[in-house]
Every structure is written in C-alpha cells, then in structure tokens.
Design a protein around this motif. Sequence first.
Motif, PDB file in Angstrom:
ATOM      1  N   GLN A 144      82.048 -53.119  52.233  1.00 12.54           N
ATOM      2  CA  GLN A 144      82.139 -51.921  53.073  1.00 12.54           C
ATOM      3  C   GLN A 144      81.008 -50.945  52.757  1.00 12.54           C
ATOM      4  OE1 GLN A 144      84.354 -51.425  55.667  1.00 12.54           O
ATOM      5  NE2 GLN A 144      84.720 -53.587  55.245  1.00 12.54           N
ATOM      6  N   ILE A 145      80.657 -50.839  51.486  1.00 10.70           N
ATOM      7  CA  ILE A 145      79.544 -49.968  51.084  1.00 10.70           C
ATOM      8  C   ILE A 145      78.244 -50.479  51.702  1.00 10.70           C
ATOM      9  CG2 ILE A 145      78.134 -49.226  49.117  1.00 10.70           C
ATOM     10  CD1 ILE A 145      80.762 -49.113  47.466  1.00 10.70           C
ATOM     11  N   GLU A 146      78.052 -51.802  51.681  1.00  7.69           N
ATOM     12  CA  GLU A 146      76.847 -52.390  52.276  1.00  7.69           C
ATOM     13  C   GLU A 146      76.748 -52.057  53.767  1.00  7.69           C
ATOM     14  OE1 GLU A 146      74.211 -54.178  51.087  1.00  7.69           O
ATOM     15  OE2 GLU A 146      74.939 -53.740  49.070  1.00  7.69           O
ATOM     16  N   ARG A 147      77.863 -52.186  54.460  1.00  9.56           N
ATOM     17  CA  ARG A 147      77.874 -51.861  55.900  1.00  9.56           C
ATOM     18  C   ARG A 147      77.552 -50.396  56.134  1.00  9.56           C
ATOM     19  NH1 ARG A 147      83.334 -54.903  57.268  1.00  9.56           N
ATOM     20  NH2 ARG A 147      82.550 -57.027  57.119  1.00  9.56           N
ATOM     21  N   ALA A 148      78.206 -49.537  55.371  1.00  5.59           N
ATOM     22  CA  ALA A 148      77.979 -48.102  55.527  1.00  5.59           C
ATOM     23  C   ALA A 148      76.538 -47.748  55.170  1.00  5.59           C
ATOM     24  CB  ALA A 148      78.959 -47.313  54.658  1.00  5.59           C
ATOM     25  N   HIS A 149      75.993 -48.405  54.162  1.00  7.31           N
ATOM     26  CA  HIS A 149      74.609 -48.156  53.767  1.00  7.31           C
ATOM     27  C   HIS A 149      73.647 -48.542  54.895  1.00  7.31           C
ATOM     28  CE1 HIS A 149      70.714 -49.153  51.859  1.00  7.31           C
ATOM     29  NE2 HIS A 149      70.933 -47.992  51.253  1.00  7.31           N
ATOM     30  N   ALA A 150      73.919 -49.648  55.548  1.00  9.79           N
ATOM     31  CA  ALA A 150      73.066 -50.075  56.662  1.00  9.79           C
ATOM     32  C   ALA A 150      73.064 -49.029  57.775  1.00  9.79           C
ATOM     33  CB  ALA A 150      73.531 -51.421  57.187  1.00  9.79           C
ATOM     34  N   GLU A 151      74.218 -48.445  58.020  1.00 14.93           N
ATOM     35  CA  GLU A 151      74.312 -47.403  59.051  1.00 14.93           C
ATOM     36  C   GLU A 151      73.550 -46.148  58.634  1.00 14.93           C
ATOM     37  OE1 GLU A 151      78.477 -46.788  59.731  1.00 14.93           O
ATOM     38  OE2 GLU A 151      78.794 -48.856  60.397  1.00 14.93           O
ATOM     39  N   VAL A 152      73.688 -45.765  57.369  1.00 14.85           N
ATOM     40  CA  VAL A 152      73.010 -44.560  56.868  1.00 14.85           C
ATOM     41  C   VAL A 152      71.499 -44.776  56.849  1.00 14.85           C
ATOM     42  CG1 VAL A 152      72.664 -43.134  54.802  1.00 14.85           C
ATOM     43  CG2 VAL A 152      74.966 -43.699  55.539  1.00 14.85           C
ATOM     44  N   ALA A 153      71.070 -45.995  56.525  1.00 13.67           N
ATOM     45  CA  ALA A 153      69.637 -46.285  56.471  1.00 13.67           C
ATOM     46  C   ALA A 153      68.997 -46.106  57.846  1.00 13.67           C
ATOM     47  CB  ALA A 153      69.418 -47.700  55.961  1.00 13.67           C
ATOM     48  N   GLN A 154      69.741 -46.393  58.876  1.00  9.43           N
ATOM     49  CA  GLN A 154      69.226 -46.206  60.230  1.00  9.43           C
ATOM     50  C   GLN A 154      69.134 -44.728  60.589  1.00  9.43           C
ATOM     51  OE1 GLN A 154      71.752 -48.471  62.812  1.00  9.43           O
ATOM     52  NE2 GLN A 154      70.859 -50.434  62.213  1.00  9.43           N
ATOM     53  N   ALA A 155      70.053 -43.937  60.055  1.00 11.12           N
ATOM     54  CA  ALA A 155      70.082 -42.505  60.370  1.00 11.12           C
ATOM     55  C   ALA A 155      68.895 -41.771  59.757  1.00 11.12           C
ATOM     56  CB  ALA A 155      71.393 -41.888  59.896  1.00 11.12           C
ATOM     57  N   GLY A 156      68.482 -42.198  58.581  1.00 11.08           N
ATOM     58  CA  GLY A 156      67.287 -41.608  57.998  1.00 11.08           C
ATOM     59  C   GLY A 156      67.518 -40.693  56.825  1.00 11.08           C
TER      60      GLY A 156
END
Length: 141
Positions: free
Chosen positions: A57-69
Amino acid sequence: MTRIITLLNEKNHYLEKFYSLNEVELANFAQGQFDNLEHFYQTRERILDVLKYVDAQIERAHAEVAQAGTISETDRRDVKEALDIKDEYVARIIEQDIQVLACIEMAKNSIIKELQEVRRNRKAVGGYKTKTFQNRLNEEV
C-alpha cells in the motif's frame, strides 16, 4: 502524502505488536517453556503478512505522490520520524530474534545431550543384562 504517513504509522504499530509478541515468548523460552512455539511462529507469520500488505500500500501511495511532485517540509519531517521509529523497531526485533534463536539452540543441545545420555544408559544396561545371562548359562553347565 497523508496516506503514506498513515500507512507508515500503521506499519510501526504492527512492528510494535511483533516486538511485544517476541518479548513475551522470549521470556517463556528463557524459562525453557516451548509449548507455545507453533502458535508463536504462526502469529509472527500473520503479522509479517500484514506488514507485506502495508508495504504494498505504501508503494502504491508513493507512486501517486511521485506523480504529484512536491512534498511539504512537515510531511517530510513526519515521514522521517515514522521511518526512524521503524528502524528502531527493526533493530530491536533483530536483537530479539538472535536471542530467540539462541534459546532454541540451547534447548536443542540440551535434548541432544539427554538423548545421548539415554543411549549410554541403555548400552550400559544392555551390557549388564548380557553379562548376567552369560553367567547363568555358565552356572547351568
């Protein structure tokens, strides 16, 4: 980023449970009580499964945050704090696991010594029986 911080805190919660479980069983193992060993390992495995899920779940959330900037300084600090707590639990758990393995190794060695002693005693008793039987045969002749 709030989701990642929440997940990191949840991970720390389960690491704390893992640590507490080890602490209780380590006390039992130190007293030579291994009756709960199977339950202990099963509970540890369940906690590890939860930790794997939280990591995913952390990996998924990190991928989303990485896109946000961008990440705020407060969020960075909270993540760092959560990671520091995680590192502390992991270090303590590793120390506990070394102690658990040492207790199990001592118990195993004790059982091996006990079995060797039983073999020696059986051999000694067997030798005594054989000698007595031969003496009786000599007396009858």
